[in-house]
Design a protein around this motif. Structure first.
Motif, PDB file in Angstrom:
ATOM      1  N   SER A  66       0.840  -1.207   0.000  1.00 35.12           N
ATOM      2  CA  SER A  66       0.000   0.000   0.000  1.00 35.12           C
ATOM      3  C   SER A  66       0.872   1.253   0.000  1.00 35.12           C
ATOM      4  O   SER A  66       0.511   2.274  -0.582  1.00 35.12           O
ATOM      5  N   SER A  84      -4.858   1.261   2.799  1.00 30.61           N
ATOM      6  CA  SER A  84      -4.740  -0.054   3.428  1.00 30.61           C
ATOM      7  C   SER A  84      -5.745  -1.029   2.834  1.00 30.61           C
ATOM      8  O   SER A  84      -6.943  -0.749   2.809  1.00 30.61           O
ATOM      9  N   GLN A  85      -5.255  -2.130   2.346  1.00 29.12           N
ATOM     10  CA  GLN A  85      -6.148  -3.165   1.834  1.00 29.12           C
ATOM     11  C   GLN A  85      -7.067  -3.649   2.950  1.00 29.12           C
ATOM     12  O   GLN A  85      -8.273  -3.600   2.830  1.00 29.12           O
ATOM     13  N   SER A  86      -6.462  -4.119   4.040  1.00 31.95           N
ATOM     14  CA  SER A  86      -7.238  -4.748   5.115  1.00 31.95           C
ATOM     15  C   SER A  86      -8.004  -3.728   5.939  1.00 31.95           C
ATOM     16  O   SER A  86      -9.043  -4.037   6.511  1.00 31.95           O
ATOM     17  N   THR A 126      -4.300  -2.533   9.557  1.00 32.03           N
ATOM     18  CA  THR A 126      -2.869  -2.451   9.855  1.00 32.03           C
ATOM     19  C   THR A 126      -2.626  -1.509  11.042  1.00 32.03           C
ATOM     20  O   THR A 126      -3.004  -0.329  10.994  1.00 32.03           O
ATOM     21  N   SER A 134      -0.033  -9.098  -1.825  1.00 34.33           N
ATOM     22  CA  SER A 134      -1.060  -8.205  -2.348  1.00 34.33           C
ATOM     23  C   SER A 134      -0.889  -8.012  -3.857  1.00 34.33           C
ATOM     24  O   SER A 134       0.203  -7.729  -4.334  1.00 34.33           O
ATOM     25  N   LYS A 157       7.409  -8.378  -3.898  1.00 30.31           N
ATOM     26  CA  LYS A 157       6.622  -9.566  -4.250  1.00 30.31           C
ATOM     27  C   LYS A 157       7.517 -10.800  -4.330  1.00 30.31           C
ATOM     28  O   LYS A 157       7.171 -11.849  -3.833  1.00 30.31           O
ATOM     29  N   GLU A 209       8.806 -11.822  -0.699  1.00 28.08           N
ATOM     30  CA  GLU A 209       7.888 -12.378   0.280  1.00 28.08           C
ATOM     31  C   GLU A 209       7.387 -13.769  -0.060  1.00 28.08           C
ATOM     32  O   GLU A 209       7.106 -14.535   0.846  1.00 28.08           O
TER      33      GLU A 209
HETATM   34  O1  M6R Z   1      -3.718  -4.247   4.611  1.00 26.77           O
HETATM   35  P1  M6R Z   1      -2.629  -3.263   4.294  1.00 26.77           P
HETATM   36  O2  M6R Z   1      -2.721  -2.741   2.905  1.00 26.77           O
HETATM   37  O3  M6R Z   1      -2.591  -2.120   5.287  1.00 26.77           O
HETATM   38  O4  M6R Z   1      -1.309  -4.059   4.428  1.00 26.77           O
HETATM   39  C1  M6R Z   1      -0.047  -3.451   4.298  1.00 26.77           C
HETATM   40  C2  M6R Z   1       1.071  -4.467   4.181  1.00 26.77           C
HETATM   41  O5  M6R Z   1       1.112  -5.274   5.323  1.00 26.77           O
HETATM   42  C3  M6R Z   1       0.917  -5.358   2.952  1.00 26.77           C
HETATM   43  O6  M6R Z   1       0.798  -4.613   1.776  1.00 26.77           O
HETATM   44  C4  M6R Z   1       2.096  -6.320   2.816  1.00 26.77           C
HETATM   45  O7  M6R Z   1       3.272  -5.628   2.540  1.00 26.77           O
HETATM   46  C5  M6R Z   1       1.778  -7.360   1.746  1.00 26.77           C
HETATM   47  N1  M6R Z   1       2.020  -8.686   2.225  1.00 26.77           N
HETATM   48  C6  M6R Z   1       2.547  -7.144   0.469  1.00 26.77           C
HETATM   49  O8  M6R Z   1       2.256  -8.097  -0.502  1.00 26.77           O
END
Ligand code: M6R
Length: 366
Positions: free
Chosen positions: A61, A105-107, A110, A158, A243, A246
């Motif tokens: 993100s 933030s995806q989730s 965080t 992600s 990517k 990880e």
């Molecule tokens: O849910 P978020 O976007 O806040 O998460 C942020 C990072 O933890 C997340 O993008 C992490 O770096 C991924 N595993 C990358 O692929």
């Protein structure tokens, strides 16, 4: 549940054409020349009065935030700072009521990003959230926001969250540019139409999958890889390296291509694969000369190029093509082969692609 795919990550990579469409559906009216986003319209004054925008995020993100920095500054002429949430929150940052903070933030869970938002709010800043998970903590904590509508992302790495975050941030930048009058109406319209074409171009980029698989086979045993890009594609290089790290546990570093001569060039020899983004628009000639420098040191070159490219093809060991688009939309396409490359390498190495060791999908502890 994986819809016929071997892993969620692959499913989510392939979902990107639709996910991007879902992100702009109802917001992007290209023929009318309109961008509709309630969270922006309702707070237009805050955005237009802002001295600067501060973007806070982590991981992928944060990379989307870096792409947004280029887009906001370039199109809307608003100064942008991009901060790792974990650094920002402990740095006693200077924040005022005139600041607009965008958290990505995806989730939406965080911990560091959430804490950074709370800090910014306590100093009177206006906080806007770009989240994927509806009703998440960050979505609730922010003053306003825009969802990415990418659908559930299960793979720890992600993928579609990144491209849909960039899509939302591009829509915001275009809307603000229009309000500020920093783009000509023809340029603005061209961007809207090009953005609308991105899903089919992503589909086209995905067609290189078999070729990428063959390239992956050749490099899967590497111990290191270097990812280079410039301008809009510098953050894409960082994302490509993250990517690979990880999910395949291969050491990789992303760098702005021109920084190579300030250090990383020392690493280059015949055992160092270099993935270099060299699309037509955006410092193409300069990147080509970086490629020549790598070649002179016997580095192996995998070029991510625009369809029909000639110059890089002559120099590189392999090229992977993506369709042509506007420079500032190119990250939405150049990211695709890098996702596939790391996916295939990780699968070939027998790694747990969807749940890599030591990682969690959302990092709810600091
Ligand atoms: O849910 P978020 O976007 O806040 O998460 C942020 C990072 O933890 C997340 O993008 C992490 O770096 C991924 N595993 C990358 O692929």
């Amino acid at each position: 549940e994986k819809g016929g795919y071997d892993h969620f990550m692959l499913k989510e990579i392939y979902e990107q054409p639709l996910a991007i469409k879902d992100t702009y559906r109802g917001r992007l009216l290209a023929d009318e020349g309109i961008i509709k986003m309630a969270g922006i319209e309702d707070n237009m004054k805050r955005f237009l009065n802002a001295d600067r925008i501060i973007i806070v995020a982590c991981g992928t993100s944060w990379h989307a935030g870096l792409v947004a920095e280029y887009i906001f500054e370039d199109l809307a002429r608003i100064p942008v700072e991009v901060e790792y949430a974990s650094e920002f929150r402990y740095r006693n940052p200077v924040i005022t009521e005139k600041d607009v903070v965008i958290s990505i933030s995806q989730s939406g869970e965080t911990a560091d990003t959430l804490a950074a938002i709370k800090l910014a709010k306590s100093k009177g800043a206006f906080v806007f959230g770009v989240c994927n998970v509806v009703g998440s903590s960050i979505a609730r904590e922010t003053d306003a926001g825009a969802y990415t509508h990418a659908g559930p992302e299960i793979g720890v790495a992600s993928t579609k969250a990144f491209t849909t975050q960039i899509t939302v941030l591009t829509l915001i930048a275009l809307r603000l540019a229009r309000a500020k009058g920093t783009m000509s109406s023809s340029d603005y319209r061209r961007h809207l139409h090009e953005l609308e074409l991105i899903p089919e171009k992503v589909t086209k980029a995905l067609e290189a999958d078999k070729h990428i698989q063959a390239v992956s086979q050749l490099y899967k045993d590497s111990h290191n890889m270097l990812y280079l890009g410039r301008g809009y594609n510098f953050p894409v290089a960082l994302e490509g390296a993250l990517k690979l790290k990880e999910i395949s546990y291969i050491h990789a570093e992303g760098y702005p291509a021109a920084e190579m001569k300030h250090g990383p060039i020392a690493l280059i020899d015949e055992n160092m694969p270099v993935i270099i983004i060299a699309t037509k628009k955006g410092h193409y000639e300069k990147v080509v000369s970086n490629i020549q420098e790598i070649k002179a040191r016997k580095g192996k070159i995998i070029g991510i190029v625009t369809e029909g490219d000639v110059s890089v093809r002559e120099l590189a060991d392999h090229v992977i093509e993506v369709p042509e688009t506007l420079e500032n939309l190119s990250p939405l396409l150049t990211t695709i082969p890098l996702q596939l490359l790391s996916y295939h390498i990780a699968v070939m190495l027998g790694k747990n692609v969807d749940q890599p060791r030591n990682l969690a999908k959302s990092v709810t502890v600091e």
